[in-house]
Design a protein around this motif. Structure first.
Motif, PDB file in Angstrom:
ATOM      1  N   ALA A 151       0.602  -1.080  -0.121  1.00  0.00           N
ATOM      2  CA  ALA A 151      -0.042   0.065  -0.026  1.00  0.00           C
ATOM      3  C   ALA A 151       0.835   1.374   0.008  1.00  0.00           C
TER       4      ALA A 151
ATOM      5  N   MET B  34       0.061   5.402  -0.896  1.00  0.00           N
ATOM      6  CA  MET B  34      -1.152   5.413   0.084  1.00  0.00           C
ATOM      7  C   MET B  34      -0.445   5.896   1.535  1.00  0.00           C
TER       8      MET B  34
ATOM      9  N   LEU C 275      -4.435   6.291   5.444  1.00  0.00           N
ATOM     10  CA  LEU C 275      -5.229   5.665   4.330  1.00  0.00           C
ATOM     11  C   LEU C 275      -4.885   3.990   4.381  1.00  0.00           C
TER      12      LEU C 275
ATOM     13  N   ARG D 225      -7.924   1.479   4.924  1.00  0.00           N
ATOM     14  CA  ARG D 225      -8.417   0.888   3.634  1.00  0.00           C
ATOM     15  C   ARG D 225      -7.903  -0.590   3.633  1.00  0.00           C
ATOM     16  N   ILE D 226      -6.665  -0.793   4.047  1.00  0.00           N
ATOM     17  CA  ILE D 226      -5.979  -2.074   3.688  1.00  0.00           C
ATOM     18  C   ILE D 226      -5.794  -2.943   5.155  1.00  0.00           C
TER      19      ILE D 226
ATOM     20  N   PRO E 138      -9.697  -3.473   7.541  1.00  0.00           N
ATOM     21  CA  PRO E 138     -10.655  -4.536   7.061  1.00  0.00           C
ATOM     22  C   PRO E 138     -10.105  -5.849   7.085  1.00  0.00           C
ATOM     23  N   GLN E 139      -8.787  -6.106   6.862  1.00  0.00           N
ATOM     24  CA  GLN E 139      -8.262  -7.529   7.098  1.00  0.00           C
ATOM     25  C   GLN E 139      -8.150  -7.956   8.431  1.00  0.00           C
TER      26      GLN E 139
END
Ligand SMILES: Nc1ncnc2c1ncn2[C@@H]1O[C@H](COP(=O)(O)OP(=O)(O)OP(=O)(O)O)[C@@H](O)[C@H]1O
Ligand SMILES: [Mg+2]
Lengths: 218, 257
Positions: free
Chosen positions: A121, A126, A130, A134-135, A138-139
């Motif tokens: 990312a 990024m 961010l 975003r990465i 969520p995981q």
């Protein structure tokens, strides 16, 4: 033998108390998630001014009994002019408590996302924030929903402690009704039944959430 | 008639690059310039510092000292506040695409979302624009039919081609490849190398760390052999592979060829 007639007769009282227990649980859950997320991000931050207070909070909560935390907030804080209602004292104590456990859960989830994800990312330009939003989160979410659910179930059961500060939730309802019915077994059984109903409902709901958060099955 | 303006600076300019991990000096003062459209293949034994060199270029590792510039712009600036430097880094990183040995695709996003994520979030492209570019790139790497799959459903070779497309979507001036075929089954390596060859033919400036000596011979403009954190020898592929001067190079090539 069980006296079914008192059970039927007093069940509306328990139903009402269950609603209060649910309210306390859900509000504490939401506030506790915010506390947990903020504390986890602070513990993982490089800045010591963020890291140390967060670590202290998690340590303090996890090394003291919830009942004492509750009493400090309800009986102790008014000494300093912070006079919260029983309801908000209870919510604050429960949210702070579950928040500390959530913080540990969330921190573990974030740390278990492979470093390669962050590098990929960042190499795309990024920013750190961010990338987290975003990465990484969520995981991490997929990994932490089950343990967070566990914390929530514990939270629901822990609400019984707020009976000690005059909140007429399930446990105190049972206690009060025993005074007039002299049926402790039936009354506590009713309280237990509604707790089980709430925790089982929460567990089922979380199972659903879990399967929705799973983005692939390979 | 207009003459095309001659570039005065190399696309990648590395001067005196040193990198230490604690007491361990992994890069010992690298000087390396890569011209626009040049394909540079980096070879060398394990632990010689190839990955560290690539990772210093886009500042995934912080160089201990030295200067790195991409397209004339200094990467590791020292004149900025911490905040401004982070913003600067985020911007210059968009000029460098990086592809990793283990793909590092985002498992919670589809192939298409993997590719559009940064163009939308970082470059502020509209979703439609990003999607159009992504589909073009997927066609180019031969994976148009996989656009709605999740990475877990792809083979290693397919994942790596998506990772290349993801990096290309930022329209970088430079592409960095770190052993991108090392984790692949042998029969899948060819597809990935073909995509890289296409890219080289289209004039992309590339630094490729690889053990694929056939690729190096076919595609490289220059081969650099690294050993112990230093450039030991460099030259055209013909020269390095057929007539290596240094003993270490001879030994390394004798082992791998
Ligand atoms: N984060 C780190 N901390 C400490 N030492 C490191 C770190 N990263 C790399 N090294 C060391 O730096 C040296 C060079 O590593 P590097 O990964 O750059 O080598 P390489 O040439 O890419 O090797 P390979 O062909 O195995 O990928 C090695 O000795 C390695 O152990
Ligand atoms: Mg390496």
């Amino acid at each position: 033998m069980l006296d079914w007639s008192v059970i039927f007769h007093y069940s509306p009282f328990f139903l009402k108390a269950a609603v209060l227990t649910l309210q306390i649980s859900v509000i504490s859950l939401i506030v506790g998630l915010v506390f947990g997320l903020v504390a986890a991000l602070c513990v993982l931050a490089k800045n010591p001014l963020l890291q140390w207070p967060a670590r202290f909070y998690v340590w303090l909560i996890r090394s003291t009994p919830l009942l004492v935390q509750l009493f400090i907030i309800y009986f102790g804080f008014p000494q300093f002019g912070l006079d919260l209602s029983p309801f908000w004292s209870g919510v604050l104590a429960l949210a702070l408590n579950t928040g500390a456990y959530n913080a540990e859960t969330i921190r573990g989830g974030i740390q278990s996302v492979p470093a390669g994800q962050v590098e990929a990312a960042r190499s795309l330009g990024m920013s750190a924030a961010l990338t987290m939003r975003r990465i990484v989160l969520p995981q991490a979410l997929r990994l932490i929903i089950p343990p967070l659910g566990n914390n929530f179930v514990i939270l629901i059961k822990d609400t019984s402690l707020v009976s000690t500060i005059t909140l007429v939730e399930l446990t105190l309802t049972a206690q009060r009704l025993i005074g007039s019915t002299y049926k402790p077994f039936e009354m506590y059984l009713m309280a237990a039944f509604f707790y089980a109903l709430l925790t089982t409902g929460a567990t089922l709901l979380l199972k659903k959430l879990e399967s929705r958060a799973a983005w692939s099955h390979a | 008639m207009k003459t095309t303006e001659e570039k005065t600076h190399p696309m990648i300019d590395i001067r005196g690059l040193r990198k230490c991990f604690g007491a361990l000096e992994v890069l010992k003062g690298i000087d390396l310039q890569v011209a626009e459209s040049e394909v540079l293949v980096l070879i060398g034994p394990s632990g010689s510092g190839k990955s560290t060199l690539l990772r210093c270029l886009n500042h995934l590792e912080t160089p201990t000292s030295g200067e790195i510039s991409i397209n004339g712009e200094r990467v590791n600036r020292t004149d900025l506040s911490a905040r401004a430097f982070q913003r600067h880094l985020n911007r210059v990183r968009t000029h460098m695409g990086m592809v990793f040995q283990h793909f590092n695709l985002f498992p919670h996003k589809t192939v298409l979302e993997n590719i559009t994520e940064a163009p939308v979030q970082v470059l502020r492209q509209t979703r439609e624009d990003a999607r159009r570019t992504a589909l073009e790139l997927l066609e180019r790497v031969g994976l148009l039919d996989k656009c709605d799959e999740y990475p877990a459903r792809l083979s290693g070779g397919q994942k790596q081609r998506v990772a290349i497309a993801r990096a290309l979507a930022m329209q970088p001036s430079v592409m960095l490849f770190d052993e991108v075929t090392s984790a692949l089954d042998p029969e899948l390596v060819g597809d990935v190398l073909r995509v890289m060859e296409d890219l080289a033919r289209d004039g992309m400036t590339m630094i490729v760390v690889t053990h694929e000596m056939g690729f190096a011979q076919r595609v490289a403009d220059r081969v650099v052999f690294m050993a112990d954190g230093d450039i030991c020898e460099q030259g055209t592929p013909e020269r390095i592979f057929n007539d290596p001067q240094q003993e270490r190079t001879q030994k390394f090539l004798g082992d791998v060829l």
